[in-house]
Design an enzyme around this catalytic site. Structure first.
Site, PDB file in Angstrom:
ATOM      1  N   ASP A  42      14.983 -44.173  35.833  1.00  0.00           N
ATOM      2  CA  ASP A  42      15.894 -43.682  34.793  1.00  0.00           C
ATOM      3  C   ASP A  42      17.113 -42.883  35.309  1.00  0.00           C
ATOM      4  O   ASP A  42      18.096 -42.908  34.823  1.00  0.00           O
ATOM      5  CB  ASP A  42      15.279 -42.532  33.811  1.00  0.00           C
ATOM      6  CG  ASP A  42      14.345 -43.066  32.726  1.00  0.00           C
ATOM      7  OD1 ASP A  42      14.608 -44.230  32.285  1.00  0.00           O
ATOM      8  OD2 ASP A  42      13.447 -42.393  32.276  1.00  0.00           O
ATOM      9  N   HIS A  71      12.328 -38.916  34.987  1.00  0.00           N
ATOM     10  CA  HIS A  71      12.529 -38.325  33.785  1.00  0.00           C
ATOM     11  C   HIS A  71      11.072 -37.713  33.096  1.00  0.00           C
ATOM     12  O   HIS A  71      11.203 -36.753  32.410  1.00  0.00           O
ATOM     13  CB  HIS A  71      13.232 -39.122  32.856  1.00  0.00           C
ATOM     14  CG  HIS A  71      12.935 -39.137  31.388  1.00  0.00           C
ATOM     15  ND1 HIS A  71      12.613 -39.989  30.333  1.00  0.00           N
ATOM     16  CD2 HIS A  71      13.141 -38.108  30.381  1.00  0.00           C
ATOM     17  CE1 HIS A  71      12.655 -39.463  29.277  1.00  0.00           C
ATOM     18  NE2 HIS A  71      12.887 -38.241  29.090  1.00  0.00           N
ATOM     19  N   TYR A 115      23.900 -40.368  28.957  1.00  0.00           N
ATOM     20  CA  TYR A 115      22.703 -40.486  29.425  1.00  0.00           C
ATOM     21  C   TYR A 115      22.273 -39.300  30.091  1.00  0.00           C
ATOM     22  O   TYR A 115      21.066 -39.002  29.689  1.00  0.00           O
ATOM     23  CB  TYR A 115      22.454 -41.743  30.336  1.00  0.00           C
ATOM     24  CG  TYR A 115      21.240 -42.169  30.538  1.00  0.00           C
ATOM     25  CD1 TYR A 115      20.655 -43.117  29.751  1.00  0.00           C
ATOM     26  CD2 TYR A 115      20.658 -41.494  31.696  1.00  0.00           C
ATOM     27  CE1 TYR A 115      19.322 -43.453  30.264  1.00  0.00           C
ATOM     28  CE2 TYR A 115      19.235 -41.838  31.933  1.00  0.00           C
ATOM     29  CZ  TYR A 115      18.498 -43.038  31.325  1.00  0.00           C
ATOM     30  OH  TYR A 115      17.495 -43.228  31.327  1.00  0.00           O
ATOM     31  N   ASP A 150       9.321 -47.825  27.576  1.00  0.00           N
ATOM     32  CA  ASP A 150      10.595 -48.656  27.673  1.00  0.00           C
ATOM     33  C   ASP A 150      10.220 -49.467  29.161  1.00  0.00           C
ATOM     34  O   ASP A 150      11.077 -50.671  29.487  1.00  0.00           O
ATOM     35  CB  ASP A 150      11.813 -47.902  27.483  1.00  0.00           C
ATOM     36  CG  ASP A 150      11.884 -46.624  28.233  1.00  0.00           C
ATOM     37  OD1 ASP A 150      10.852 -46.103  28.648  1.00  0.00           O
ATOM     38  OD2 ASP A 150      12.986 -46.319  28.506  1.00  0.00           O
ATOM     39  N   HIS A 191      18.058 -48.744  33.217  1.00  0.00           N
ATOM     40  CA  HIS A 191      19.149 -48.911  32.070  1.00  0.00           C
ATOM     41  C   HIS A 191      20.524 -49.101  32.593  1.00  0.00           C
ATOM     42  O   HIS A 191      21.099 -48.585  33.226  1.00  0.00           O
ATOM     43  CB  HIS A 191      18.931 -47.798  31.078  1.00  0.00           C
ATOM     44  CG  HIS A 191      17.646 -47.436  30.526  1.00  0.00           C
ATOM     45  ND1 HIS A 191      17.047 -48.163  29.522  1.00  0.00           N
ATOM     46  CD2 HIS A 191      16.819 -46.336  30.770  1.00  0.00           C
ATOM     47  CE1 HIS A 191      16.002 -47.624  29.297  1.00  0.00           C
ATOM     48  NE2 HIS A 191      15.876 -46.471  30.080  1.00  0.00           N
ATOM     49  N   HIS A 203      14.743 -42.393  20.538  1.00  0.00           N
ATOM     50  CA  HIS A 203      14.356 -41.277  20.084  1.00  0.00           C
ATOM     51  C   HIS A 203      15.151 -40.169  19.878  1.00  0.00           C
ATOM     52  O   HIS A 203      15.295 -38.877  20.439  1.00  0.00           O
ATOM     53  CB  HIS A 203      12.747 -40.614  21.136  1.00  0.00           C
ATOM     54  CG  HIS A 203      13.224 -40.750  22.435  1.00  0.00           C
ATOM     55  ND1 HIS A 203      14.094 -39.993  23.128  1.00  0.00           N
ATOM     56  CD2 HIS A 203      12.364 -41.509  23.276  1.00  0.00           C
ATOM     57  CE1 HIS A 203      13.990 -40.749  24.289  1.00  0.00           C
ATOM     58  NE2 HIS A 203      12.876 -41.420  24.373  1.00  0.00           N
ATOM     59  N   GLU A 221       6.793 -44.260  30.841  1.00  0.00           N
ATOM     60  CA  GLU A 221       7.419 -44.361  29.632  1.00  0.00           C
ATOM     61  C   GLU A 221       7.544 -45.779  29.080  1.00  0.00           C
ATOM     62  O   GLU A 221       7.963 -46.657  30.043  1.00  0.00           O
ATOM     63  CB  GLU A 221       8.897 -43.758  29.670  1.00  0.00           C
ATOM     64  CG  GLU A 221       9.054 -43.415  28.028  1.00  0.00           C
ATOM     65  CD  GLU A 221      10.359 -42.353  27.923  1.00  0.00           C
ATOM     66  OE1 GLU A 221      11.141 -42.040  28.845  1.00  0.00           O
ATOM     67  OE2 GLU A 221      10.599 -42.109  26.593  1.00  0.00           O
ATOM     68  N   HIS A 274       7.814 -45.718  36.573  1.00  0.00           N
ATOM     69  CA  HIS A 274       7.754 -44.759  35.137  1.00  0.00           C
ATOM     70  C   HIS A 274       6.984 -45.255  34.383  1.00  0.00           C
ATOM     71  O   HIS A 274       6.950 -46.396  33.770  1.00  0.00           O
ATOM     72  CB  HIS A 274       9.226 -44.524  35.051  1.00  0.00           C
ATOM     73  CG  HIS A 274       9.436 -43.564  33.890  1.00  0.00           C
ATOM     74  ND1 HIS A 274       8.837 -42.566  33.651  1.00  0.00           N
ATOM     75  CD2 HIS A 274      10.693 -43.571  32.872  1.00  0.00           C
ATOM     76  CE1 HIS A 274       9.126 -41.948  32.514  1.00  0.00           C
ATOM     77  NE2 HIS A 274      10.262 -42.447  32.082  1.00  0.00           N
TER      78      HIS A 274
HETATM   79 FE1  FEO Z   1      11.929 -42.351  30.729  1.00  0.00          FE
HETATM   80 FE2  FEO Z   1      13.957 -45.057  30.152  1.00  0.00          FE
HETATM   81  O1  FEO Z   1      12.207 -44.126  30.271  1.00  0.00           O
END
Ligand code: FEO
Length: 394
Positions: free
Chosen positions: A163, A144, A191, A82, A222, A24, A80, A78
């Site tokens: 995250d 996040h 990041y 991903d 990640h 994004h 989100e 989380h």
């Molecule tokens: Fe806030 Fe890696 O998602």
């Protein structure tokens, strides 16, 4: 594809997104990973999942250790997508597995997937016994998203903070000591600057809550797993969360007929003569997410645009929009640019700096059309003055 052991009976079972180049708006030149973790205990537990299109990779890694149908709990740290994107597929395999998530996680998962799965909500500080191990949950709102949560395993001194402490790096190496540390720190900074920066106060609260924990390993959602340098990365997060910077200047500009570029170079000269470290980025050639990596440690930010149609160049507009969202604080700003007749660009830039509560010790500078030698000498003097006014305490 195999699971990778982190600790006895704890495995990385994530997916590697080698080709992702845009997250994004964040340029991910090195790709990324979505990290999921499998804990084999009396209750078998999966911590987080992967982006939907890497579900098969995650399942293959899980199968290299255990039949996925044996999973009892899924921890969703989380919402989100991903990290939650493979929930619908895995719930089809294990419909009775309990999905454990924070209060906001429960709301968010329902709003994303519209399913009445077997949810269990946990509050910050709650524990879950797996058998030989315990999971402890810490809510970390806005690190996040409002739902973000960390899972800690005291018996293994392992923190899984989703995250936080991540980096967008696609790699078959799984641990920090297996990668070149310069690359790793650059990606960790990028990041933080592009994802976590607006939430400094929340990061400070999270760091304070986690400070009592004995942490030997951090498995973010990640990139690579930190199995050394834990105090170093925590210290960096504390620095960035507090917007502490170095005595460094960052000049960000775009130019139309080269006049604003000439001003940028003269500012650079003055700043260097004033003894400051200087980085300079042309918005035509450098992506805004890479500029943020430089900005995270820079105290003095100089932004230049010529006036175009009573406004600013679109590239500068995009950068200003981006930093208004990421809200870097405790900076000193200076605006500059060339103009033909209106000359509104400098004020537009300064207004954004003021909205971020940056100090503006020197009034912005605009020069008409093609600046003469004397005018450029004045710009260089401004660089020297700004260097002089930027102390060493930060
Ligand atoms: Fe806030 Fe890696 O998602």
């Amino acid at each position: 594809m195999k699971a990778i052991p982190l600790k006895k009976d704890i495995y990385w079972v994530g997916g590697i997104d080698w080709n992702l180049r845009n997250f994004h708006g964040y340029l991910t030149q090195r790709g990324t990973t979505y990290n999921a973790y499998l804990i084999i205990d009396e209750k078998v537990t999966l911590v987080d999942t992967v982006k939907h299109y890497l579900f098969d990779e995650m399942i293959e890694r899980i199968k290299s250790v255990i039949d996925p149908e044996k999973i009892d709990y899924i921890i969703s740290n989380h919402v989100e997508m991903d990290h939650s994107g493979s929930l619908p597929k895995i719930v089809k395999i294990i419909p009775d597995a309990k999905i454990i998530t924070s209060t906001n996680g429960l709301k968010g998962l329902k709003l994303h997937y519209n399913q009445n799965w077997n949810f269990q909500e946990v509050r910050s500080g709650d524990s879950l016994e797996l058998g030989r191990r315990t999971l402890k949950f810490f809510h970390m709102p806005m690190v996040h998203w409002p739902d973000s949560m960390a899972t800690y395993i005291p018996e293994d001194k392992l923190l899984l903070p989703n995250d936080a402490f991540g980096q967008h790096i696609a790699s078959n190496e799984r641990f920090n000591d297996e990668l070149e540390s310069g690359i790793l720190l650059e990606e960790a900074a990028k990041y933080y600057a592009n994802i976590v920066l607006p939430y400094g106060e929340q990061v400070k609260r999270a760091l304070s809550a986690l400070s009592a924990l004995d942490i030997e390993m951090i498995g973010p959602s990640h990139g690579i797993v930190w199995r050394s340098k834990i105090p170093e990365i925590i210290k960096l997060y504390a620095k960035w969360a507090d917007n502490q910077t170095d005595r460094k200047a960052l000049i960000v500009y775009d130019t139309m007929w080269d006049s604003t570029r000439k001003m940028a170079y003269k500012l650079q000269e003055g700043l260097l003569e004033g003894g400051m470290a200087v980085d300079m980025r042309d918005l035509k050639t450098t992506h805004i997410s890479d500029i943020m990596t430089e900005l995270i440690n820079a105290k003095l930010i100089l932004i230049g645009s010529p006036t175009l149609n009573n406004g600013i160049l679109p590239t500068v507009g995009a950068f200003l929009t981006y930093i208004k969202g990421l809200r870097p604080a405790k900076r000193t700003g200076f605006a500059f640019g060339s103009y033909g007749w209106g000359g509104q660009a400098v004020k537009i830039i300064e207004d954004v700096m003021k909205s971020l509560n940056w100090e503006i010790p020197v009034e912005g500078k605009k020069l008409q059309y093609v600046p003469e030698k004397d005018a450029l000498s004045e710009v260089k003097e401004i660089g020297r003055e700004l260097a002089g006014r930027t102390g060493r305490e930060d």
